[in-house]
Design a protein around this motif. Structure first.
Motif, short mmCIF file in Angstrom:
data_model
loop_
_atom_site.label_atom_id
_atom_site.label_comp_id
_atom_site.label_asym_id
_atom_site.label_seq_id
_atom_site.Cartn_x
_atom_site.Cartn_y
_atom_site.Cartn_z
N ALA A 207 0.90 -1.13 0.11
CA ALA A 207 0.00 0.07 0.09
C ALA A 207 0.95 1.14 -0.04
CB ALA A 207 -0.98 0.09 1.07
N SER A 208 2.01 1.27 0.95
CA SER A 208 2.75 2.55 0.86
C SER A 208 3.51 2.81 -0.64
CB SER A 208 3.75 2.23 2.12
OG SER A 208 2.95 2.21 3.33
N PHE A 209 4.12 1.59 -1.00
CA PHE A 209 4.79 1.87 -2.41
C PHE A 209 3.67 2.21 -3.37
CE2 PHE A 209 8.23 0.00 0.54
CZ PHE A 209 9.29 0.99 0.05
N THR A 210 2.51 1.60 -3.42
CA THR A 210 1.72 1.89 -4.34
C THR A 210 1.43 3.37 -4.37
OG1 THR A 210 0.94 -0.13 -4.29
CG2 THR A 210 -0.58 1.52 -5.24
N VAL A 211 1.11 3.93 -3.15
CA VAL A 211 0.76 5.52 -3.16
C VAL A 211 1.98 6.27 -3.43
CG1 VAL A 211 0.40 7.32 -1.31
CG2 VAL A 211 -0.87 4.99 -1.34
N VAL A 212 3.33 5.87 -3.16
CA VAL A 212 4.28 6.72 -3.38
C VAL A 212 4.46 6.66 -5.00
CG1 VAL A 212 6.83 6.76 -3.35
CG2 VAL A 212 5.66 6.74 -1.36
N ALA A 213 4.40 5.41 -5.76
CA ALA A 213 4.48 5.33 -6.90
C ALA A 213 3.28 5.95 -7.89
CB ALA A 213 4.45 3.67 -7.38
N ALA A 214 2.21 6.32 -7.11
CA ALA A 214 1.42 7.06 -7.90
C ALA A 214 1.66 8.70 -7.72
CB ALA A 214 -0.05 6.81 -7.26
N ILE A 215 2.31 8.96 -6.69
CA ILE A 215 2.58 10.36 -6.46
C ILE A 215 3.78 10.76 -7.75
CG2 ILE A 215 3.81 12.12 -5.24
CD1 ILE A 215 2.43 10.57 -2.81
N TYR A 216 4.98 9.62 -7.72
CA TYR A 216 5.81 9.98 -8.73
C TYR A 216 5.35 10.15 -10.04
CZ TYR A 216 9.82 9.25 -5.69
OH TYR A 216 10.97 9.39 -4.91
N TRP A 217 4.30 9.26 -10.47
CA TRP A 217 3.72 9.15 -11.75
C TRP A 217 2.93 10.47 -12.10
CZ3 TRP A 217 -1.26 9.72 -13.63
CH2 TRP A 217 -1.58 9.44 -15.07
N ILE A 218 2.20 10.96 -11.05
CA ILE A 218 1.43 12.44 -11.25
C ILE A 218 2.48 13.51 -11.53
CG2 ILE A 218 0.18 14.11 -9.98
CD1 ILE A 218 -1.35 11.82 -8.55
N ILE A 219 3.69 13.71 -10.78
CA ILE A 219 4.76 14.48 -10.95
C ILE A 219 5.21 14.30 -12.18
CG2 ILE A 219 6.76 15.34 -10.41
CD1 ILE A 219 6.14 14.43 -7.28
N ASN A 220 5.78 13.39 -12.82
CA ASN A 220 6.27 13.23 -13.93
C ASN A 220 5.35 13.48 -15.23
OD1 ASN A 220 8.82 12.62 -12.83
ND2 ASN A 220 8.57 10.56 -12.52
N PHE A 221 4.27 12.76 -15.13
CA PHE A 221 3.11 12.98 -16.03
C PHE A 221 2.78 14.49 -16.33
CE2 PHE A 221 -1.15 13.21 -17.79
CZ PHE A 221 -1.10 12.74 -18.93
N SER A 222 2.95 15.21 -15.09
CA SER A 222 2.69 16.66 -15.34
C SER A 222 3.65 17.35 -15.88
CB SER A 222 2.42 17.13 -13.97
OG SER A 222 1.42 16.75 -13.21
N LEU A 223 4.99 16.85 -15.80
CA LEU A 223 6.01 17.46 -16.72
C LEU A 223 6.07 17.24 -17.93
CD1 LEU A 223 9.30 16.62 -14.13
CD2 LEU A 223 8.49 18.98 -15.04
N THR A 224 5.89 15.90 -18.33
CA THR A 224 5.71 15.58 -19.55
C THR A 224 4.53 16.19 -20.42
OG1 THR A 224 4.55 13.56 -19.14
CG2 THR A 224 7.12 13.49 -19.32
N SER A 225 3.48 16.39 -19.93
CA SER A 225 2.37 17.02 -20.25
C SER A 225 2.57 18.59 -20.59
CB SER A 225 1.08 16.95 -19.51
OG SER A 225 0.72 15.38 -19.33
#
Length: 286
Positions: A207-225
């Motif tokens: 659960a902890s690493f899934t939430v952290v992975a989702a946060i990384y994805w949001i940050i990096n997807f925002s950068l690429t967008s």
């Protein structure tokens, strides 16, 4: 995968509940770690972007005493793993500086990321400039611009649009590589906070690493967008807005000039070729 997780009780609601009921997990663990991640990434970007641009341009210099040292620096730091640079940085700050022991991991992470990514960005800048047609620089030199002006005013602005996707991809790498500092240098970044958080909430590792992975994805997807939007905007601004006159337009202008400018000594000469091509005749001032 579902069966294996279920057998280990990793899908039980009690393990996921801290992230969906209350803000303790975010305010105590995730937010402080995220702040350190963004801080280290931002500092590394601020250093790496201009340093990479300078090194990339220096590698294109006509002067050997500029080109060769720049190439040595780029190839050296590009060949060393970023984690090794972080470890060396931590040792150097501990041995030769008065940096506080609490701040050394941050300094080491930023140093390693800046040096490694600046060398990679230097190659991106060099490749982007070399991808431009040679006629761009030659035309600028022909009108009397100096080499520095050609690079600053003509080549670099055009290369930025072509380099933007690769530059943003490298910025994404910087954000992700901050996790190396948490894994090895005890830097309290986002991924390191997941370990502490998992232990506090009863070993809810998945659960902890899934939430952290989702946060990384949001940050990096925002950068690429954002990069995609910015690249499209830059390309639209560079499109030509000039219009080409057709044969009928030229005839209309010729008729207006012939009837409305009588007695003024002005006229229209349709004998010359139109620069737009296509066999049309052009308008010339008499």
């Amino acid at each position: 995968m579902y069966k294996a997780l279920d057998e280990k009780n990793q899908l039980d609601w009690v393990l996921w509940k801290p992230f969906f009921s209350g803000s303790e997990a975010y305010s105590t663990y995730i937010w402080p770690g995220l702040q350190n991640t963004l801080k280290a990434a931002a500092m590394a970007m601020i250093i790496a972007l201009p340093l990479g641009a300078v090194l990339g341009i220096a590698r294109l210099s006509d002067h050997v005493w500029v080109r060769v040292p720049a190439a040595v620096v780029v190839e050296f730091f590009r060949a060393i793993p970023v984690l090794v640079l972080m470890i060396f940085g931590l040792a150097l700050y501990a041995q030769y500086t008065n940096v506080n022991s609490d701040d050394r991991p941050l300094y080491a992470v930023v140093t390693g990321l800046a040096l490694y990514n600046a060398s990679v960005l230097a190659e991106i800048v060099r490749a982007g400039i070399l991808s431009l047609p040679k006629g761009q620089g030659e035309a600028a030199m022909a009108i009397g611009l100096r080499k520095g002006q050609v690079m600053r005013l003509i080549l670099l602005p055009q290369a930025v649009t072509a380099m933007l996707p690769a530059i943003v991809s490298q910025l994404v790498v910087i954000v992700k590589d901050t996790a190396l500092g948490g894994a090895v240098l005890t830097f309290p970044e986002l991924l390191a906070s997941a370990n502490t958080m998992s232990g506090y909430y009863g070993a809810n590792t998945i659960a902890s690493f899934t939430v952290v992975a989702a946060i990384y994805w949001i940050i990096n997807f925002s950068l690429t967008s954002f990069a995609g939007w910015l690249e499209g905007r830059l390309r639209r601004r560079k499109k030509s807005t000039g219009a080409v006159l057709g044969a009928q337009d030229v005839a209309d202008i010729a008729g207006t000039a012939a009837t409305g400018a009588g007695g003024t000594g002005g006229g229209v000469d349709l004998s010359g070729p139109f620069v737009g091509g296509g066999g049309q005749r052009g308008v010339h001032k008499d």
